[in-house]
Motif scaffolding. Structure first.
Motif, short mmCIF file in Angstrom:
data_model
loop_
_atom_site.label_atom_id
_atom_site.label_comp_id
_atom_site.label_asym_id
_atom_site.label_seq_id
_atom_site.Cartn_x
_atom_site.Cartn_y
_atom_site.Cartn_z
N ILE A 112 0.82 -1.05 -0.08
CA ILE A 112 -0.16 0.14 0.04
C ILE A 112 0.95 1.37 0.11
N CYS A 170 -9.28 2.42 9.57
CA CYS A 170 -8.51 1.52 9.81
C CYS A 170 -8.47 0.68 10.78
N LEU A 205 -3.46 2.02 11.33
CA LEU A 205 -1.99 2.36 10.70
C LEU A 205 -1.90 3.78 10.00
N TYR A 206 -3.19 4.38 10.11
CA TYR A 206 -2.96 5.71 9.56
C TYR A 206 -2.98 6.68 10.84
N PHE A 260 2.15 6.23 8.09
CA PHE A 260 1.66 5.15 7.82
C PHE A 260 2.66 4.19 7.62
N CYS A 295 -0.75 -4.23 8.57
CA CYS A 295 -2.06 -4.26 7.72
C CYS A 295 -2.60 -5.78 7.62
N LEU A 296 -3.94 -5.60 7.91
CA LEU A 296 -4.98 -6.58 7.88
C LEU A 296 -5.46 -7.30 6.83
N GLU A 297 -5.11 -6.36 5.65
CA GLU A 297 -5.41 -6.82 4.15
C GLU A 297 -7.10 -6.93 4.27
N CYS A 298 -7.75 -5.67 4.77
CA CYS A 298 -9.17 -5.65 4.98
C CYS A 298 -9.74 -5.17 3.84
N GLY A 299 -9.15 -4.14 3.29
CA GLY A 299 -9.31 -3.32 2.08
C GLY A 299 -10.26 -2.35 2.36
N THR A 300 -10.37 -1.92 3.67
CA THR A 300 -11.21 -0.73 4.16
C THR A 300 -10.96 0.47 3.40
N TRP A 334 -2.72 -0.08 -4.05
CA TRP A 334 -3.23 -1.23 -2.90
C TRP A 334 -3.28 -2.40 -3.69
FE1 SF4 Z 1 -5.72 -0.67 7.38
FE2 SF4 Z 1 -7.26 -2.55 6.21
FE3 SF4 Z 1 -6.13 -0.61 4.75
FE4 SF4 Z 1 -4.67 -2.59 5.98
S1 SF4 Z 1 -6.21 -2.82 4.52
S2 SF4 Z 1 -4.27 -0.58 6.14
S3 SF4 Z 1 -5.69 -3.14 7.86
S4 SF4 Z 1 -7.72 -0.34 6.39
#
Ligand code: SF4
Length: 91
Positions: free
Chosen positions: A21, A39, A43-44, A54, A59-64, A77
């Motif tokens: 990212i 997040c 992380l931000y 950042f 990162c949890l790889e959630c995609g938010t 990303w």
């Molecule tokens: Fe945060 Fe999820 Fe984005 Fe990773 S993917 S930086 S955990 S919001």
């Protein structure tokens, strides 16, 4: 449920040479604030002087962040390559 304790169970295999990212150069602080709130890994961040920080390593790889600000704030990303990234442990 203690979320920090749960997250502490996970293991991260960080790709030190290739950030999955990357933030754009010019950051709109209002947009950035959305990421700070959204997040789940926190992380931000922003310091007292408004500087942004950042670190993709947790990162949890959630995609938010991608869904919220992918076209406005993020240069890149991607999921980490190969076997790198997070290994979830449900403990
Ligand atoms: Fe945060 Fe999820 Fe984005 Fe990773 S993917 S930086 S955990 S919001």
């Amino acid at each position: 449920v203690n979320v920090d304790a749960k997250l502490g169970l996970d293991k991260f295999y960080v790709d030190e040479e290739n950030a999955h990212i990357v933030l754009k150069k010019d950051i709109d602080s209002k947009e950035y604030h959305k990421l700070m709130l959204a997040c789940p890994a926190g992380l931000y961040k922003q310091d007292d002087k408004g500087g942004i920080h950042f670190d993709y390593a947790g990162c949890l790889e959630c995609g938010t962040c991608r869904v919220l600000c992918g076209t406005t704030l993020l240069e890149k990303w991607e999921f980490p390559v190969g076997t790198l990234g997070i290994e979830f442990r449900w403990g």
